[in-house]
Design a protein around this motif. Sequence first.
Motif, PDB file in Angstrom:
ATOM      1  N   LEU A  73       0.901  -1.077  -0.078  1.00  0.00           N
ATOM      2  CA  LEU A  73      -0.137   0.058   0.110  1.00  0.00           C
ATOM      3  C   LEU A  73       0.822   1.235  -0.033  1.00  0.00           C
ATOM      4  O   LEU A  73       2.034   1.298   0.642  1.00  0.00           O
ATOM      5  CB  LEU A  73      -0.744  -0.010   1.169  1.00  0.00           C
ATOM      6  N   PRO A  74       0.220   2.143  -0.652  1.00  0.00           N
ATOM      7  CA  PRO A  74       1.193   3.735  -0.822  1.00  0.00           C
ATOM      8  C   PRO A  74       1.057   4.306   0.753  1.00  0.00           C
ATOM      9  O   PRO A  74       0.526   5.384   0.571  1.00  0.00           O
ATOM     10  CB  PRO A  74       0.524   4.218  -1.764  1.00  0.00           C
ATOM     11  N   ARG A 122       2.251   6.311   3.948  1.00  0.00           N
ATOM     12  CA  ARG A 122       3.163   7.360   4.221  1.00  0.00           C
ATOM     13  C   ARG A 122       4.578   6.588   4.979  1.00  0.00           C
ATOM     14  O   ARG A 122       4.520   5.713   5.804  1.00  0.00           O
ATOM     15  CB  ARG A 122       2.770   8.087   5.430  1.00  0.00           C
ATOM     16  N   LEU A 141       5.547   5.490   8.680  1.00  0.00           N
ATOM     17  CA  LEU A 141       4.550   4.574   9.181  1.00  0.00           C
ATOM     18  C   LEU A 141       5.268   3.068   8.707  1.00  0.00           C
ATOM     19  O   LEU A 141       4.861   2.042   9.631  1.00  0.00           O
ATOM     20  CB  LEU A 141       3.477   4.610   8.905  1.00  0.00           C
ATOM     21  N   PRO A 191       1.324  -0.990  15.842  1.00  0.00           N
ATOM     22  CA  PRO A 191       0.142  -0.198  16.536  1.00  0.00           C
ATOM     23  C   PRO A 191       0.664   0.122  17.834  1.00  0.00           C
ATOM     24  O   PRO A 191       0.924  -0.882  18.605  1.00  0.00           O
ATOM     25  CB  PRO A 191      -1.176  -0.749  16.457  1.00  0.00           C
ATOM     26  N   GLN A 204      -4.678  -6.493  25.847  1.00  0.00           N
ATOM     27  CA  GLN A 204      -5.968  -6.400  26.669  1.00  0.00           C
ATOM     28  C   GLN A 204      -6.350  -7.798  26.947  1.00  0.00           C
ATOM     29  O   GLN A 204      -6.501  -8.540  26.159  1.00  0.00           O
ATOM     30  CB  GLN A 204      -6.958  -5.694  25.999  1.00  0.00           C
ATOM     31  N   ARG A 244     -13.931   8.060  27.772  1.00  0.00           N
ATOM     32  CA  ARG A 244     -13.066   8.684  26.991  1.00  0.00           C
ATOM     33  C   ARG A 244     -13.261  10.297  27.104  1.00  0.00           C
ATOM     34  O   ARG A 244     -14.042  10.673  25.866  1.00  0.00           O
ATOM     35  CB  ARG A 244     -13.041   8.240  25.229  1.00  0.00           C
ATOM     36  N   ARG A 294     -10.087  -1.857  22.538  1.00  0.00           N
ATOM     37  CA  ARG A 294      -9.342  -0.918  21.714  1.00  0.00           C
ATOM     38  C   ARG A 294      -9.560  -1.253  20.261  1.00  0.00           C
ATOM     39  O   ARG A 294      -9.595  -0.414  19.281  1.00  0.00           O
ATOM     40  CB  ARG A 294      -7.787  -0.953  21.861  1.00  0.00           C
ATOM     41  N   GLN A 345      -4.046  10.697   7.498  1.00  0.00           N
ATOM     42  CA  GLN A 345      -2.711  10.567   8.268  1.00  0.00           C
ATOM     43  C   GLN A 345      -1.830   9.375   7.887  1.00  0.00           C
ATOM     44  O   GLN A 345      -0.662   9.442   7.844  1.00  0.00           O
ATOM     45  CB  GLN A 345      -2.934  10.351   9.803  1.00  0.00           C
ATOM     46  N   ALA A 346      -2.704   8.433   7.383  1.00  0.00           N
ATOM     47  CA  ALA A 346      -1.962   7.151   6.809  1.00  0.00           C
ATOM     48  C   ALA A 346      -1.297   7.176   5.423  1.00  0.00           C
ATOM     49  O   ALA A 346      -0.396   6.759   5.181  1.00  0.00           O
ATOM     50  CB  ALA A 346      -2.716   6.030   7.098  1.00  0.00           C
ATOM     51  N   PHE A 347      -2.257   7.767   4.502  1.00  0.00           N
ATOM     52  CA  PHE A 347      -1.970   7.952   3.241  1.00  0.00           C
ATOM     53  C   PHE A 347      -1.531   9.282   2.729  1.00  0.00           C
ATOM     54  O   PHE A 347      -0.942   9.430   1.522  1.00  0.00           O
ATOM     55  CB  PHE A 347      -2.945   7.128   2.364  1.00  0.00           C
ATOM     56  N   GLU A 349      -5.588  -5.004   4.970  1.00  0.00           N
ATOM     57  CA  GLU A 349      -4.343  -4.362   5.070  1.00  0.00           C
ATOM     58  C   GLU A 349      -4.416  -2.829   5.060  1.00  0.00           C
ATOM     59  O   GLU A 349      -3.711  -2.252   6.122  1.00  0.00           O
ATOM     60  CB  GLU A 349      -3.268  -4.710   4.007  1.00  0.00           C
ATOM     61  N   VAL A 350      -5.548  -2.257   4.570  1.00  0.00           N
ATOM     62  CA  VAL A 350      -5.664  -1.020   4.803  1.00  0.00           C
ATOM     63  C   VAL A 350      -6.143  -0.587   6.197  1.00  0.00           C
ATOM     64  O   VAL A 350      -5.507   0.194   6.917  1.00  0.00           O
ATOM     65  CB  VAL A 350      -6.904  -0.332   3.981  1.00  0.00           C
ATOM     66  N   VAL A 398      -3.222  -0.587   8.453  1.00  0.00           N
ATOM     67  CA  VAL A 398      -2.494   0.623   8.341  1.00  0.00           C
ATOM     68  C   VAL A 398      -3.076   1.709   9.410  1.00  0.00           C
ATOM     69  O   VAL A 398      -2.508   2.488   9.948  1.00  0.00           O
ATOM     70  CB  VAL A 398      -2.263   0.904   6.911  1.00  0.00           C
ATOM     71  N   ARG A 443      -4.710   1.280  12.072  1.00  0.00           N
ATOM     72  CA  ARG A 443      -4.280   1.193  13.276  1.00  0.00           C
ATOM     73  C   ARG A 443      -2.978   1.843  13.757  1.00  0.00           C
ATOM     74  O   ARG A 443      -2.842   1.926  14.914  1.00  0.00           O
ATOM     75  CB  ARG A 443      -4.030  -0.478  13.537  1.00  0.00           C
ATOM     76  N   LEU A 444      -2.204   2.063  12.941  1.00  0.00           N
ATOM     77  CA  LEU A 444      -0.846   2.760  13.443  1.00  0.00           C
ATOM     78  C   LEU A 444      -1.164   4.209  13.455  1.00  0.00           C
ATOM     79  O   LEU A 444      -0.413   4.801  14.191  1.00  0.00           O
ATOM     80  CB  LEU A 444       0.092   2.495  12.101  1.00  0.00           C
ATOM     81  N   VAL A 445      -2.390   4.812  13.023  1.00  0.00           N
ATOM     82  CA  VAL A 445      -2.655   6.271  13.354  1.00  0.00           C
ATOM     83  C   VAL A 445      -3.511   6.627  14.144  1.00  0.00           C
ATOM     84  O   VAL A 445      -3.923   7.546  14.673  1.00  0.00           O
ATOM     85  CB  VAL A 445      -2.621   6.986  11.983  1.00  0.00           C
ATOM     86  N   ARG A 446      -4.538   5.779  14.486  1.00  0.00           N
ATOM     87  CA  ARG A 446      -5.803   5.764  15.407  1.00  0.00           C
ATOM     88  C   ARG A 446      -5.313   6.154  16.611  1.00  0.00           C
ATOM     89  O   ARG A 446      -4.061   5.503  17.151  1.00  0.00           O
ATOM     90  CB  ARG A 446      -6.691   4.754  15.269  1.00  0.00           C
ATOM     91  N   LEU A 447      -6.011   6.783  17.324  1.00  0.00           N
ATOM     92  CA  LEU A 447      -5.522   7.162  18.885  1.00  0.00           C
ATOM     93  C   LEU A 447      -5.816   6.070  19.645  1.00  0.00           C
ATOM     94  O   LEU A 447      -7.034   5.460  19.390  1.00  0.00           O
ATOM     95  CB  LEU A 447      -6.368   8.315  19.349  1.00  0.00           C
ATOM     96  N   PRO A 448      -5.039   5.441  20.728  1.00  0.00           N
ATOM     97  CA  PRO A 448      -5.572   4.192  21.222  1.00  0.00           C
ATOM     98  C   PRO A 448      -6.879   4.500  22.105  1.00  0.00           C
ATOM     99  O   PRO A 448      -7.050   5.479  22.675  1.00  0.00           O
ATOM    100  CB  PRO A 448      -4.399   3.833  22.244  1.00  0.00           C
ATOM    101  N   TYR A 449      -7.688   3.389  22.092  1.00  0.00           N
ATOM    102  CA  TYR A 449      -9.038   3.484  22.921  1.00  0.00           C
ATOM    103  C   TYR A 449      -9.754   4.617  22.199  1.00  0.00           C
ATOM    104  O   TYR A 449     -10.319   5.429  23.122  1.00  0.00           O
ATOM    105  CB  TYR A 449      -8.795   3.871  24.112  1.00  0.00           C
TER     106      TYR A 449
END
Lengths: 359, 359
Positions: free
Chosen positions: A3-4, A6, A9, A14, A19, A229, B60, B101-103, B238-239, B242, B244-250
Amino acid sequence: MTLPVRRDLVGKSPYGAPQLPDAVQLNVNENPFPPSAGLVADLQRAVGEAAATLNRYPDREAVALRTDLAEYLSKQTGVPLAVERVWAANGSNEVLQQVLQAFGGPGRTALGFEPSYSMHPVLAAGTSTAWTGVPRRADFTVDVELALQAVEQHRPDVVFLTTPNNPTGTSTPLEVVDALCAATSGVVVVDEAYAEFSDRPSAVTLLDQHPRLLVSRTMSKAFAMAGARLGYLAASAEVVDVLRLVRLPYHLSALTQAAARTALAHTDELLATVEEVKRQRDRIVSRAAELGLMTVPTDANFLLFGLFDHPGATWKALLDRGVLVRDLSIGPGLAGWLRVNAGTEDETSAFLSALAEVV
Amino acid sequence: MTLPVRRDLVGKSPYGAPQLPDAVQLNVNENPFPPSAGLVADLQRAVGEAAATLNRYPDREAVALRTDLAEYLSKQTGVPLAVERVWAANGSNEVLQQVLQAFGGPGRTALGFEPSYSMHPVLAAGTSTAWTGVPRRADFTVDVELALQAVEQHRPDVVFLTTPNNPTGTSTPLEVVDALCAATSGVVVVDEAYAEFSDRPSAVTLLDQHPRLLVSRTMSKAFAMAGARLGYLAASAEVVDVLRLVRLPYHLSALTQAAARTALAHTDELLATVEEVKRQRDRIVSRAAELGLMTVPTDANFLLFGLFDHPGATWKALLDRGVLVRDLSIGPGLAGWLRVNAGTEDETSAFLSALAEVV
């Protein structure tokens, strides 16, 4: 398929602790006390009211909630705060992300004193803000001279200072906050997620002197509302206006607003858990010493204990005995340490028994 | 005082339509039907259950909710989708922010066909992603040749295509999505916020052919849950990994997860509002024609009507009569148009009476 994504990353994992609901969970600094039956009933009532118009977007400004938060923070810190100076979002992570979107970003730098809350550099990366980590002293206090030197050298746009500091529990005196505010031309964010567990005065008391000072808080810890939250921030009204430029419209759901307001109406009841949590934390400190372990002085609901040659093995041995603590030893400056938070009396006893077996 | 704000934010205003609760609100494309008493009771029950562990962080991964969303989307589109291919966040705005944020990000470009959802360029700016707006035809359809040419010229990392398009209501045939996916090396995001109001097939049916295709949805519109803030996305596993790498935890509260699942359990009841909303929308189309106004063909719960020499004055005249519509005429390509969404029969009648007086 590739995938393209960033480039920065690629190869990352993650963020997030395991948990494992079946274990005694002492790994993410939660408050062990669930809401009372009375609070749950009030939450249901409040959600019922909010649900009646759930087809409509929520109040984008969350005025009623921010008013309640301002009132609480004024009472807790002794500093009168108007609603215009308080901001709220989905957890303090979102608050801090918005701060970085507004004051950080490409070509800008954030600076923090490590080891500290590991989300700060993650949030910086997520907003394309460069990160500078300045080491704390061996006892995890902030070295003021080194701090001022780093600010002069790196000229950060955002300075993070966490007090009590996660994951070490260490407090930072207000004099340090004061000195950093005077030294930097950027904004200073004091992350007070664990403030209610500490007897020290809040950085909120410095807000009137420093227009570029921001103090973030959360309802996840002392308020025992991690599942709801809700993070918030006190600053100047100008800072709050700037955050409006980057917040997603309607970022706080009607349910979140209603639930947080209900919890705030139960402030006394919820914060009554703080003393019991501190008692359990102090039990861990005493027993760890008896077992020949070191602990780091803490003003929070958790502490570092060690030192272990193989902290991962100790972590696993505790988990084998049904107790989940946090292995942060791969992080910078944390070699040999594990982190545990205070649980209920039973949870804490389970941890201490497991620890005695393992050590 | 001048704050050290990111340069590109200086002089900007916060995004957002007026919130005037006393007016007949037909300005933000909400569903006019509030939850039934039965749904409210179920929401209260679900929140009561979730509240019992509200001191704990939420799941999460929101697995149960994403499973329910996958099941709904599979049923609605006829495409079997596993939970691994579905993602959720606080409104589709947060989903799209995570995608950027990811792409996207610094040095990267997003492209969209304007006029379209005005948050797309705002989200691009918030993630330091460059924005390229490609004009739609005068009838608001996408000019495929121009689109492919723009993709070749600008080589965007993210292509946004909104269908039915907000604020015009225009659908885009799947052939165009297909052609764009084939032409770009970036990801293609089809924003289907209003899909349930349309009879056209979903871009979800193309997912298996295009691993870089992402389809976003929301529970704010047809599901009548704008206050609960729940957006979601279907794509490849796969998307989702990806994101998951930028989401805020919880990032998704326990209450949001519980409320959205409850709404999904009431899918049939909630989507039953769609036909009535479309009836009211078609009433507006007919009556506008009788009044000598133009409307743009729409597959959504709203439509553009005009043309007005002074749309701002017409907007104000309608508001003076208690009806709030949307003045987007200052946006690119929308000169002379106002937007209104279908309300209940009474709300729609109020609008049509006011309109007759004003025209």
